[in-house]
Design a protein around this motif. Structure first.
Motif, PDB file in Angstrom:
ATOM      1  N   GLU A 114     -25.269 -37.708 -23.715  1.00  0.00           N
ATOM      2  CA  GLU A 114     -24.691 -37.550 -22.668  1.00  0.00           C
ATOM      3  C   GLU A 114     -23.552 -38.691 -22.373  1.00  0.00           C
ATOM      4  OE1 GLU A 114     -25.086 -36.422 -18.015  1.00  0.00           O
ATOM      5  OE2 GLU A 114     -26.808 -36.344 -19.159  1.00  0.00           O
ATOM      6  N   VAL A 115     -24.372 -39.975 -22.664  1.00  0.00           N
ATOM      7  CA  VAL A 115     -23.434 -41.257 -22.525  1.00  0.00           C
ATOM      8  C   VAL A 115     -22.278 -41.207 -23.324  1.00  0.00           C
ATOM      9  CG1 VAL A 115     -24.511 -42.460 -24.424  1.00  0.00           C
ATOM     10  CG2 VAL A 115     -23.704 -43.805 -22.307  1.00  0.00           C
ATOM     11  N   ALA A 116     -21.950 -40.315 -24.202  1.00  0.00           N
ATOM     12  CA  ALA A 116     -20.852 -40.479 -24.921  1.00  0.00           C
ATOM     13  C   ALA A 116     -19.846 -39.384 -24.666  1.00  0.00           C
ATOM     14  CB  ALA A 116     -21.157 -40.228 -26.471  1.00  0.00           C
ATOM     15  N   CYS A 117     -20.356 -38.652 -23.555  1.00  0.00           N
ATOM     16  CA  CYS A 117     -19.417 -37.544 -23.117  1.00  0.00           C
ATOM     17  C   CYS A 117     -18.852 -37.581 -21.964  1.00  0.00           C
ATOM     18  CB  CYS A 117     -20.350 -36.347 -23.013  1.00  0.00           C
ATOM     19  SG  CYS A 117     -21.279 -35.789 -24.533  1.00  0.00           S
ATOM     20  N   ALA A 118     -17.662 -36.914 -21.741  1.00  0.00           N
ATOM     21  CA  ALA A 118     -17.006 -36.973 -20.603  1.00  0.00           C
ATOM     22  C   ALA A 118     -17.694 -35.881 -19.674  1.00  0.00           C
ATOM     23  CB  ALA A 118     -15.382 -36.746 -20.615  1.00  0.00           C
ATOM     24  N   ALA A 119     -17.384 -35.952 -18.261  1.00  0.00           N
ATOM     25  CA  ALA A 119     -17.895 -34.768 -17.292  1.00  0.00           C
ATOM     26  C   ALA A 119     -16.741 -34.008 -17.072  1.00  0.00           C
ATOM     27  CB  ALA A 119     -18.349 -35.447 -16.165  1.00  0.00           C
ATOM     28  N   ALA A 120     -16.859 -32.865 -16.708  1.00  0.00           N
ATOM     29  CA  ALA A 120     -15.716 -31.626 -16.155  1.00  0.00           C
ATOM     30  C   ALA A 120     -14.879 -32.522 -14.919  1.00  0.00           C
ATOM     31  CB  ALA A 120     -16.356 -30.611 -15.938  1.00  0.00           C
ATOM     32  N   GLU A 121     -15.675 -33.173 -14.132  1.00  0.00           N
ATOM     33  CA  GLU A 121     -14.908 -33.778 -12.765  1.00  0.00           C
ATOM     34  C   GLU A 121     -13.973 -35.129 -13.607  1.00  0.00           C
ATOM     35  OE1 GLU A 121     -18.190 -33.543 -13.276  1.00  0.00           O
ATOM     36  OE2 GLU A 121     -18.697 -31.768 -11.830  1.00  0.00           O
ATOM     37  N   ASP A 122     -14.526 -35.701 -14.536  1.00  0.00           N
ATOM     38  CA  ASP A 122     -13.583 -36.735 -15.194  1.00  0.00           C
ATOM     39  C   ASP A 122     -12.449 -36.368 -15.570  1.00  0.00           C
ATOM     40  OD1 ASP A 122     -15.576 -38.475 -14.530  1.00  0.00           O
ATOM     41  OD2 ASP A 122     -16.246 -38.298 -16.593  1.00  0.00           O
ATOM     42  N   ILE A 123     -12.523 -34.997 -16.436  1.00  0.00           N
ATOM     43  CA  ILE A 123     -11.252 -34.369 -16.884  1.00  0.00           C
ATOM     44  C   ILE A 123     -10.340 -34.244 -15.930  1.00  0.00           C
ATOM     45  CG2 ILE A 123     -10.238 -32.739 -18.720  1.00  0.00           C
ATOM     46  CD1 ILE A 123     -12.700 -32.795 -20.068  1.00  0.00           C
ATOM     47  N   ALA A 124     -10.753 -33.373 -14.901  1.00  0.00           N
ATOM     48  CA  ALA A 124     -10.075 -32.898 -13.629  1.00  0.00           C
ATOM     49  C   ALA A 124      -9.202 -34.497 -13.022  1.00  0.00           C
ATOM     50  CB  ALA A 124     -10.677 -32.420 -12.589  1.00  0.00           C
ATOM     51  N   ASP A 125      -9.899 -35.424 -13.058  1.00  0.00           N
ATOM     52  CA  ASP A 125      -9.420 -36.707 -12.557  1.00  0.00           C
ATOM     53  C   ASP A 125      -8.476 -37.120 -13.323  1.00  0.00           C
ATOM     54  OD1 ASP A 125      -9.539 -38.579 -10.248  1.00  0.00           O
ATOM     55  OD2 ASP A 125     -10.505 -39.797 -11.591  1.00  0.00           O
ATOM     56  N   SER A 126      -8.533 -36.959 -14.549  1.00  0.00           N
ATOM     57  CA  SER A 126      -7.651 -37.695 -15.543  1.00  0.00           C
ATOM     58  C   SER A 126      -6.253 -36.811 -15.556  1.00  0.00           C
ATOM     59  CB  SER A 126      -8.344 -37.377 -17.016  1.00  0.00           C
ATOM     60  OG  SER A 126      -9.282 -38.354 -17.194  1.00  0.00           O
ATOM     61  N   VAL A 127      -6.450 -35.758 -14.936  1.00  0.00           N
ATOM     62  CA  VAL A 127      -5.173 -35.070 -14.875  1.00  0.00           C
ATOM     63  C   VAL A 127      -4.338 -35.450 -13.934  1.00  0.00           C
ATOM     64  CG1 VAL A 127      -3.934 -32.812 -14.339  1.00  0.00           C
ATOM     65  CG2 VAL A 127      -5.902 -32.682 -15.980  1.00  0.00           C
ATOM     66  N   ILE A 128      -4.892 -35.765 -12.820  1.00  0.00           N
ATOM     67  CA  ILE A 128      -4.153 -36.295 -11.653  1.00  0.00           C
ATOM     68  C   ILE A 128      -3.596 -38.070 -12.035  1.00  0.00           C
ATOM     69  CG2 ILE A 128      -4.452 -37.103  -9.357  1.00  0.00           C
ATOM     70  CD1 ILE A 128      -6.768 -35.090  -8.810  1.00  0.00           C
ATOM     71  N   ARG A 129      -4.360 -38.692 -12.652  1.00  0.00           N
ATOM     72  CA  ARG A 129      -4.007 -40.043 -13.181  1.00  0.00           C
ATOM     73  C   ARG A 129      -2.813 -40.147 -14.055  1.00  0.00           C
ATOM     74  NH1 ARG A 129     -10.188 -42.415 -13.383  1.00  0.00           N
ATOM     75  NH2 ARG A 129     -10.515 -43.056 -11.171  1.00  0.00           N
ATOM     76  N   LEU A 130      -3.035 -39.022 -15.190  1.00  0.00           N
ATOM     77  CA  LEU A 130      -2.092 -39.197 -16.093  1.00  0.00           C
ATOM     78  C   LEU A 130      -0.740 -38.675 -15.358  1.00  0.00           C
ATOM     79  CD1 LEU A 130      -0.948 -39.380 -19.000  1.00  0.00           C
ATOM     80  CD2 LEU A 130      -2.023 -37.004 -19.460  1.00  0.00           C
ATOM     81  N   LYS A 131      -0.554 -37.714 -14.428  1.00  0.00           N
ATOM     82  CA  LYS A 131       0.658 -37.507 -13.650  1.00  0.00           C
ATOM     83  C   LYS A 131       1.265 -38.619 -12.919  1.00  0.00           C
ATOM     84  CE  LYS A 131      -0.263 -32.474 -13.559  1.00  0.00           C
ATOM     85  NZ  LYS A 131      -0.272 -31.359 -12.718  1.00  0.00           N
ATOM     86  N   GLN A 132       0.163 -39.294 -12.295  1.00  0.00           N
ATOM     87  CA  GLN A 132       0.707 -40.633 -11.575  1.00  0.00           C
ATOM     88  C   GLN A 132       1.205 -41.574 -12.584  1.00  0.00           C
ATOM     89  OE1 GLN A 132      -2.920 -41.712  -9.608  1.00  0.00           O
ATOM     90  NE2 GLN A 132      -2.697 -40.398  -8.196  1.00  0.00           N
ATOM     91  N   VAL A 133       0.886 -41.793 -14.084  1.00  0.00           N
ATOM     92  CA  VAL A 133       1.577 -42.687 -14.682  1.00  0.00           C
ATOM     93  C   VAL A 133       2.801 -42.306 -15.218  1.00  0.00           C
ATOM     94  CG1 VAL A 133       1.183 -43.734 -16.903  1.00  0.00           C
ATOM     95  CG2 VAL A 133      -0.853 -43.931 -15.530  1.00  0.00           C
ATOM     96  N   VAL A 134       2.912 -40.957 -15.660  1.00  0.00           N
ATOM     97  CA  VAL A 134       4.176 -40.492 -15.893  1.00  0.00           C
ATOM     98  C   VAL A 134       5.086 -40.660 -14.782  1.00  0.00           C
ATOM     99  CG1 VAL A 134       5.580 -38.393 -16.445  1.00  0.00           C
ATOM    100  CG2 VAL A 134       3.199 -38.899 -17.294  1.00  0.00           C
ATOM    101  N   GLU A 135       4.758 -40.343 -13.492  1.00  0.00           N
ATOM    102  CA  GLU A 135       6.023 -40.662 -12.584  1.00  0.00           C
ATOM    103  C   GLU A 135       6.309 -42.219 -12.324  1.00  0.00           C
ATOM    104  OE1 GLU A 135       3.906 -39.090  -9.057  1.00  0.00           O
ATOM    105  OE2 GLU A 135       4.158 -36.905  -9.766  1.00  0.00           O
ATOM    106  N   ALA A 136       5.481 -42.906 -12.656  1.00  0.00           N
ATOM    107  CA  ALA A 136       5.625 -44.275 -12.428  1.00  0.00           C
ATOM    108  C   ALA A 136       6.561 -44.881 -13.757  1.00  0.00           C
ATOM    109  CB  ALA A 136       4.335 -45.339 -12.369  1.00  0.00           C
TER     110      ALA A 136
END
Length: 286
Positions: A262-284
């Motif tokens: 598990e220490v090497a895996c991402a969680a489903a919540e992490d991926i959902a959060d990554s979507v938001i953060r990636l969009k923020q980076v593109v906007e910036a």
């Protein structure tokens, strides 16, 4: 006035110690990774428009990911050097790096957006001699879960000084046989761990386990709190998980039976959060 339970002792209390006295604590493990958004400097957004479009499309694709649907693969468009750099700078390097050996060897680096993995492999077209890269969205790249051993597992004879080694191997084999077949990365099999740091063993036991379990083709380095090195073994679903502190001293040695630790895996919540953060980076960057 009520007195305390213990009488005051000389040399204790504020002002009783010399000012120059400094406590020298053993450093705690450091290097805990946290999300650090990367905003590459952009003089003219139009010059890196292809990279921005690729990142935006990646965010849209990641938003479609579900645990039930499995991993999604996103092929990167052909970009010039400037756009490739902008794309790489935006994705950055996350906590987990993976090497998968064998015939279809790949190198994998998690981006700063958890669950978005950069997968690099040699181009199948030997004439070009280049490399191919794609982005994979999921808890862990498919290449990790699909890497399976082809040999018949046959533990060695126990030599002098070996005490618990054969019993540990027998327990691991039993746990592996109890596993329910299914989707390797989304199974319902509960992980099982043997903590060698707490279990009595001899140096000969450790040598026996190294020989019996052998080495697989997957090596994972997770840089969370300190460093965690994960090695697959020659026994499918069995992993050697070692944790090191900031001084590179081994502090926890575990053998785990699981699809992927598990220490090497991402969680489903992490991926959902990554979507938001990636969009923020593109906007910036736009």
């Amino acid at each position: 006035m009520t007195q305390g339970f213990m009488p005051s002792s000389p040399g204790i209390g504020p002002g009783s110690q010399p000012e120059e006295a400094v406590l020298d604590y053993l450093p705690m493990p450091s290097g805990m990774s946290t999300f650090q958004p990367s905003f590459p400097e952009v003089e003219d957004p139009e010059r890196i428009r292809p990279a921005l479009d690729a990142l935006s499309a990646l965010a849209d694709r990641a938003a479609q990911w579900t645990p039930e649907g499995g991993n999604l693969v996103v092929e990167l468009p052909s970009l010039d050097a400037e756009n490739r750099k902008a794309l790489a700078d935006a994705l950055g390097e996350g906590e987990v790096a993976i090497k998968v050996g064998g015939k279809d060897a790949v190198e994998i680096q998690e981006s700063v957006f958890a669950g978005l993995w950069r997968v690099t492999s040699r181009d199948v077209d030997h004439a070009t001699g280049g490399v191919r890269e794609h982005i994979e969205i999921g808890v862990v790249p498919l290449a990790v879960g699909q890497c399976r051993q082809q040999r018949i597992f046959c533990p060695p004879e126990a030599g002098q000084g070996v005490v618990n080694g054969p019993f540990i191997v027998s327990e691991l084999i039993e746990r592996c046989e109890e596993r329910v077949p299914g989707n390797e990365l989304c199974s319902n099999n509960e992980p099982y761990a043997i903590n060698l740091s707490l279990l009595p063993h001899t140096p000969e036991d450790l040598a026996y386990l190294d020989e019996a379990l052998g080495r697989g083709e997957v090596t994972i380095l997770s840089r969370g709190y300190g460093n965690c090195r994960i090695d697959s073994t020659a026994l499918d679903h069995v992993w050697r998980v070692r944790y090191f502190n900031s001084q590179d001293s081994l502090i926890l040695d575990v053998i785990e039976v699981s699809d992927v630790p598990e220490v090497a895996c991402a969680a489903a919540e992490d991926i959902a959060d990554s979507v938001i953060r990636l969009k923020q980076v593109v906007e910036a960057m736009a």
